[in-house]
Design an enzyme around this catalytic site. Structure first.
Site, PDB file in Angstrom:
ATOM      1  N   HIS A  78       3.857   3.583   1.348  1.00  0.00           N
ATOM      2  CA  HIS A  78       4.362   4.003   2.712  1.00  0.00           C
ATOM      3  C   HIS A  78       4.179   4.228   3.536  1.00  0.00           C
ATOM      4  O   HIS A  78       4.291   2.558   4.341  1.00  0.00           O
ATOM      5  CB  HIS A  78       5.755   4.593   2.380  1.00  0.00           C
ATOM      6  CG  HIS A  78       7.373   4.254   2.710  1.00  0.00           C
ATOM      7  ND1 HIS A  78       8.621   4.174   3.242  1.00  0.00           N
ATOM      8  CD2 HIS A  78       6.715   5.758   4.379  1.00  0.00           C
ATOM      9  CE1 HIS A  78       9.231   4.916   4.134  1.00  0.00           C
ATOM     10  NE2 HIS A  78       8.613   5.162   4.774  1.00  0.00           N
ATOM     11  N   GLU A  79       3.606   4.535   3.463  1.00  0.00           N
ATOM     12  CA  GLU A  79       2.780   4.872   5.082  1.00  0.00           C
ATOM     13  C   GLU A  79       1.901   3.672   5.254  1.00  0.00           C
ATOM     14  O   GLU A  79       1.810   3.500   6.554  1.00  0.00           O
ATOM     15  CB  GLU A  79       1.930   5.607   5.471  1.00  0.00           C
ATOM     16  CG  GLU A  79       3.083   7.481   4.654  1.00  0.00           C
ATOM     17  CD  GLU A  79       4.309   7.549   5.823  1.00  0.00           C
ATOM     18  OE1 GLU A  79       4.089   6.875   6.519  1.00  0.00           O
ATOM     19  OE2 GLU A  79       5.174   8.226   5.346  1.00  0.00           O
ATOM     20  N   GLU A 124      10.695   0.343   9.242  1.00  0.00           N
ATOM     21  CA  GLU A 124      10.397   0.887   7.991  1.00  0.00           C
ATOM     22  C   GLU A 124      11.203  -0.763   6.837  1.00  0.00           C
ATOM     23  O   GLU A 124      10.948  -0.494   5.749  1.00  0.00           O
ATOM     24  CB  GLU A 124      12.421   1.525   7.548  1.00  0.00           C
ATOM     25  CG  GLU A 124      11.903   2.481   8.164  1.00  0.00           C
ATOM     26  CD  GLU A 124      11.213   3.701   7.451  1.00  0.00           C
ATOM     27  OE1 GLU A 124      11.349   3.523   6.495  1.00  0.00           O
ATOM     28  OE2 GLU A 124      10.928   4.619   8.102  1.00  0.00           O
ATOM     29  N   HIS A 167       3.411   0.924   6.972  1.00  0.00           N
ATOM     30  CA  HIS A 167       3.851   0.722   8.825  1.00  0.00           C
ATOM     31  C   HIS A 167       2.570   0.397   9.416  1.00  0.00           C
ATOM     32  O   HIS A 167       3.019  -0.075   9.595  1.00  0.00           O
ATOM     33  CB  HIS A 167       3.889   3.032   8.440  1.00  0.00           C
ATOM     34  CG  HIS A 167       6.172   3.294   8.640  1.00  0.00           C
ATOM     35  ND1 HIS A 167       6.737   2.292   8.981  1.00  0.00           N
ATOM     36  CD2 HIS A 167       6.572   4.503   7.319  1.00  0.00           C
ATOM     37  CE1 HIS A 167       7.395   2.847   8.947  1.00  0.00           C
ATOM     38  NE2 HIS A 167       7.379   4.102   8.060  1.00  0.00           N
TER      39      HIS A 167
END
Lengths: 502, 502
Positions: free
Chosen positions: A266-267, A296, A270
């Site tokens: 997830h990170e 997101e 980003h």
């Protein structure tokens, strides 16, 4: 204005914007340090230091001189298209920031700092009432912020717009009401099947091996460690100090592998976005991401569409088995795939599956709307929260820590952020459908560990455009239409049909 | 001015000073991060960010409004003694900073950043000429700085004064010429004896065990890890962002134990000073250290008078033997004590013994004097350097990396810093003699690992006084007389007589 005058004015504008960026990113470094390495006794002064930098950055950004430059540049006609877009967006930002007095910016920054600490204490005490006072104050300030910004119909619109230009209560009410029933139906179908078994994820996985595995994954996804780094923090996050210094954090639970793995992905999602923003636009809008929602969309795309795909399991399960032969040696790809896609109503948003995740968001969205609209007081939050979790997901909340105290966002003053998680997920499904069409054998590539074509597609379709478009415009630019939630519901239906065989 | 007016003006002054401190310490956080965790591609923008913060801090500090407040406060008569001293010192600083235009501050910060990178490259290439151009530019700027500051007799005085108020070429020439012959004589006597054997320090010592040992030592010395932390950097240093966040770094050479141990103690000495500064004076002069010289007196006192004492060996050798039984199991306290106090002319300042250390400083001092005075050019540095090392210590310099490129200071624009190491050592000997008189059985305490009485004595004698006194005044306050180098020469004579038995 002559071309020479325009050039020199534009250069001055860049210089001014970079000074402001230097101040803001310095504050971001101080914040990163606060979440990773700050010794405990250093916290009080650190809050003051960050507030000072925010206040000065705001003072510089709202300087009439910058306003004058922007107006002169807008009135001229010698700017290149990119330059013109930068100036237009800066003028938008400037006009918005001019609505806040510097004292308000400082007051808010200090209230946030205070609030963060009281949220931490409340979590420790498992008691929302410890947090209530400073949250009340913060909501009061956010209402003032909405009033200063101005809005139509609902004050929450002002805060939504701040996270995703153009997003409104009307849009979100529509999207959530359209999606709620299909999600409930799907959840019902899944509940009728044999539940997935993910117990293999809840074994002992030593910290340092988890750490190494997480790093190996994010590197292979394309995260450039020469322009970034990973550290440990209590709450995983991504931050950046320019496109060549984009940092991620993770947390490791030795008794749960999933916590670390999908938060790393997830990170990294980003971070890949930030690392892919146009270089040479430091401090300027075109060097910034389109919106929180699009941010997101990137993290959720990598986390779910890539990271929870069967192809990804085929690539990484064998590696995991080398790291953890005893724990995972006997798990098959199918078992793994099904386990990591287990659907089950739960208490904690960040650990939720792709389906029930959006119930978590809907509850927070409704709450924020009521709080900012003034029709609910802070005291009522725990009751409302627990009631909604029971109604929407049939889940009993055992205490505030696992209930309304679970997320850090409100203590940061972030109201209007949660909806971007859902919108981002919906955009992710739509974008991914287009990527899948554009890239030959995308699944085969992922299976072989080659996500470079996907990253390249995202670089071109999303990252390199910076903040040129709003979320809606970007979606139109990529897909020829605006947000269409059928991509998301269709994706979930296909996926769970396949997994749960209904 | 009424008392109420004074109070409110003093509060405004504090607020202004704290804003400036917030900016300066923010820059310090960015610098700390640069030396410890910054990903390589982040370096160029980081330089710009630090320069911006320095420039803005300077702008705020030289604001006429602050100047007016200071004058009004000085003219009034309602301030407490401490407050008055703060205002006097701020006025001194203000008057000094007013001499620099903001553009000069930025130019210097950028030149330093550029210079640091070219020094790194020069070291890699083992070739001083790579560094020559940016060093020339930096020296040019430091000469301008001296001219702006103003000076009597020698431009170098302006830079010395900046590191240690009141220090002059006259003072240093006197001190160094008085001490050079005694040191040479002592070195001669030692050379006639059986050389010390320190080969036990050059074995393989695993990194993580060294790290743990270093931490154990600094904690026992009283370094508060709740208000500080230790990290790894290429060059050990201490930095602080307020007295509750004081950080040290170290480096570890797996083939040389001494490198880590005494650099940890040295940095802890700096850190203990910072942690002991008066709380509640954040941003104000009384919350700052007296001078660079007094800072070095603290680090050198802990490193040498404590860390290289026999009592310290008695306390820590058994612990080291537990960490490294194979490497050190058979070394006796006497062997250890003699080994870590081996006197031998050498190439590298930071690894030098307590005696020959000052020859290193004398050479740098003479060089800086010549460079800033304009009677030597940068091109002549390597030749002069190598010649002096041969003449003063009989050492052959094999290349620039181990010669004139060994220290980072010049690349930071620090001219006038090196002499503070010697002055600090001399003050340390003088202070330690008084501590020894004041504390019953100091050596016995150190042997038992109880350095709390010494720390307490230093807290009262030095730390808690902040910047109230200059180095000279502080020495008088503690010892009843100004700097007296006989404490230092006497200390060395006693120590080496005992070790080398002459």
């Amino acid at each position: 204005m002559t071309n020479t005058a325009t050039r020199s004015l534009y250069d001055e504008y860049i210089k001014g914007m970079q000074t402001i960026a230097d101040l803001r990113y310095a504050a971001a470094v101080l914040q990163w340090d606060q979440e990773t390495y700050l010794p405990p006794k250093g916290a009080p002064v650190r809050g003051q230091q960050i507030a000072t930098l925010s206040e000065i950055a705001h003072k510089y950004f709202t300087d009439e001189k910058l306003g004058g430059q922007l107006q002169d540049l807008l009135a001229g006609d010698n700017l290149l298209a990119n330059e013109k877009r930068n100036v237009e967006l800066s003028w938008q930002d400037y006009s918005k920031q001019k609505k806040f007095p510097s004292s308000f910016v400082r007051t808010l920054a200090e209230a946030v700092n205070q609030s963060f600490h009281s949220w931490m204490e409340a979590r420790k005490a498992n008691d929302f009432s410890v947090f209530a006072k400073s949250l009340t104050r913060l909501i009061e300030l956010k209402k003032q912020e909405a009033d200063m910004l101005g809005y139509e119909q609902h004050p929450y619109n002002a805060l939504l717009d701040d996270h995703d230009k153009g997003a409104t209560v009307q849009l979100l009410d529509g999207v959530f009401s359209a999606i709620q029933q299909p999600l409930k139906d799907l959840l019902g179908k899944i509940a009728d099947q044999q539940p997935a078994d993910d117990s293999f994820l809840q074994q002992h996985f030593p910290k340092d091996k988890q750490w190494q595995f997480g790093l190996q994954v994010v590197k292979e996804l394309g995260y450039d460690m020469e322009a970034g780094r990973q550290d440990i923090s209590e709450h995983p996050f991504t931050t950046n100090f320019n496109s060549q210094d984009v940092r991620i954090t993770t947390r490791i639970d030795e008794n749960d592998l999933s916590n670390m793995v999908w938060s790393c992905i997830h990170e990294a999602g980003h971070a890949l976005y930030e690392q892919g923003l146009p270089p040479g636009e430091y401090g300027l809008p075109l060097g910034e991401p389109a919106s929180y929602t699009i941010h997101e969309s990137q993290s959720r795309l990598w986390e779910n569409h890539v990271g929870r795909s069967r192809a990804f399991c085929e690539r990484w399960l064998p590696v995991l088995q080398e790291y953890f032969p005893q724990q995972l040696g006997k798990v098959s790809v199918e078992q793994f795939y099904k386990g990591i896609n287990k659907v089950q109503p739960s208490l904690i948003r960040t650990e939720a599956d792709e389906l029930t995740y959006h119930f978590h968001i809907m509850i927070r969205y409704e709450l924020e709307k009521l709080l900012i609209g003034g029709s609910m007081t802070v005291q009522d939050i725990p009751g409302y929260w627990n009631e909604q979790y029971r109604k929407l997901m049939g889940v009993q909340v055992p205490g505030d820590r696992q209930g309304c105290l679970q997320d850090v966002h409100w203590s940061h003053g972030s109201f209007g952020y949660f909806p971007t998680y859902s919108l981002g997920s919906f955009y992710a499904a739509q974008f991914y459908a287009f990527a899948n069409q554009a890239i030959p054998d995308l699944n085969g590539q992922i299976k072989q560990g080659n996500t470079a074509p996907l990253l390249q597609w995202l670089r071109t379709a999303v990252h390199q455009k910076g903040r040129r478009f709003t979320s809606e415009e970007l979606c139109k630019d990529i897909c020829g239409e605006t947000l269409n939630i059928e991509y998301f519901t269709g994706y979930l239906l296909d996926k769970y049909k396949d997994i749960y065989k209904f």
